[in-house]
Design a protein around this motif. Structure first.
Motif, short mmCIF file in Angstrom:
data_model
loop_
_atom_site.label_atom_id
_atom_site.label_comp_id
_atom_site.label_asym_id
_atom_site.label_seq_id
_atom_site.Cartn_x
_atom_site.Cartn_y
_atom_site.Cartn_z
N TYR A 68 -5.92 6.32 9.35
CA TYR A 68 -6.07 5.41 8.22
C TYR A 68 -7.52 5.34 7.72
O TYR A 68 -7.77 5.19 6.53
N ALA B 112 -2.98 -1.37 4.09
CA ALA B 112 -2.31 -2.56 4.64
C ALA B 112 -0.81 -2.52 4.37
O ALA B 112 0.00 -2.89 5.24
N LYS B 113 -0.42 -2.06 3.19
CA LYS B 113 1.00 -1.97 2.86
C LYS B 113 1.68 -0.89 3.70
O LYS B 113 2.80 -1.07 4.16
N TYR B 114 1.01 0.27 3.88
CA TYR B 114 1.59 1.30 4.74
C TYR B 114 1.83 0.75 6.14
O TYR B 114 2.89 0.97 6.74
N LYS B 115 0.86 0.02 6.67
CA LYS B 115 0.99 -0.54 8.01
C LYS B 115 2.10 -1.59 8.07
O LYS B 115 2.87 -1.65 9.03
N GLU B 116 2.18 -2.42 7.04
CA GLU B 116 3.22 -3.45 7.00
C GLU B 116 4.61 -2.81 7.04
O GLU B 116 5.48 -3.25 7.81
N VAL B 117 4.81 -1.78 6.24
CA VAL B 117 6.11 -1.10 6.22
C VAL B 117 6.38 -0.45 7.58
O VAL B 117 7.46 -0.61 8.16
N SER C 221 6.63 7.83 5.87
CA SER C 221 5.76 7.60 4.72
C SER C 221 5.26 8.94 4.22
O SER C 221 4.78 9.74 4.99
N MET D 195 8.83 -6.37 0.64
CA MET D 195 7.40 -6.29 0.96
C MET D 195 6.56 -6.04 -0.29
O MET D 195 5.36 -6.33 -0.30
N ASN E 98 5.28 -1.15 10.51
CA ASN E 98 5.46 -2.13 11.58
C ASN E 98 6.76 -2.93 11.46
O ASN E 98 7.16 -3.59 12.42
N ASN E 99 7.38 -2.91 10.29
CA ASN E 99 8.56 -3.76 10.07
C ASN E 99 9.85 -3.03 9.78
O ASN E 99 10.91 -3.66 9.74
N LYS F 157 14.45 -4.67 2.86
CA LYS F 157 13.26 -5.12 3.58
C LYS F 157 12.00 -4.50 2.97
O LYS F 157 11.00 -5.19 2.74
#
Length: 115
Positions: free
Chosen positions: A29, A100-105, A114, A65, A107-108, A61
């Motif tokens: 990242y 941050a959005k890549y990580k959010e997706v 990606s 986001m 992680n959830n 989901k």
């Protein structure tokens, strides 16, 4: 949230974001952040692309986001319907917000790829 076909020619997304399993995520990242700062003026439109097994809950989901930030979302099922591609065009403030959005997706949503 607006769903429609994206005009991919006008959207900044020069990198395929595929991290190998032996790669340190933070190093990956950090390198991506540097590349994003070098290649665009921020804020900038960014095109996220995700591939997941077709599952309405997982798709919802991911869409949630990006809800309420002006994202244009387009989904396409594979020929046999087993996988779904999700393209999301959204104005992002800076590379940190993109990452941050890549990580959010990641992680959830289990099993997301990606690009």
């Amino acid at each position: 949230m607006i769903k429609k076909k994206c005009n991919q020619n006008s959207i900044f997304a020069p990198y395929k974001i595929i991290m190998s399993s032996n790669q340190n995520p933070e190093e990956f990242y950090e390198k991506l952040k540097g590349q994003l700062y070098e290649t665009a003026a921020w804020p900038s439109e960014y095109l996220y692309k995700f591939i997941i097994k077709s599952d309405v809950h997982a798709i919802a989901k991911i869409e949630a986001m990006f809800n309420n930030i002006g994202a244009v979302i387009h989904t396409t099922e594979s020929k046999n319907g087993k996988y779904t591609s999700i393209s999301i065009n959204v104005l992002m403030e800076n590379p940190e917000a993109v990452i941050a959005k890549y990580k959010e997706v990641a992680n959830n949503v289990e099993g997301v790829i990606s690009l």
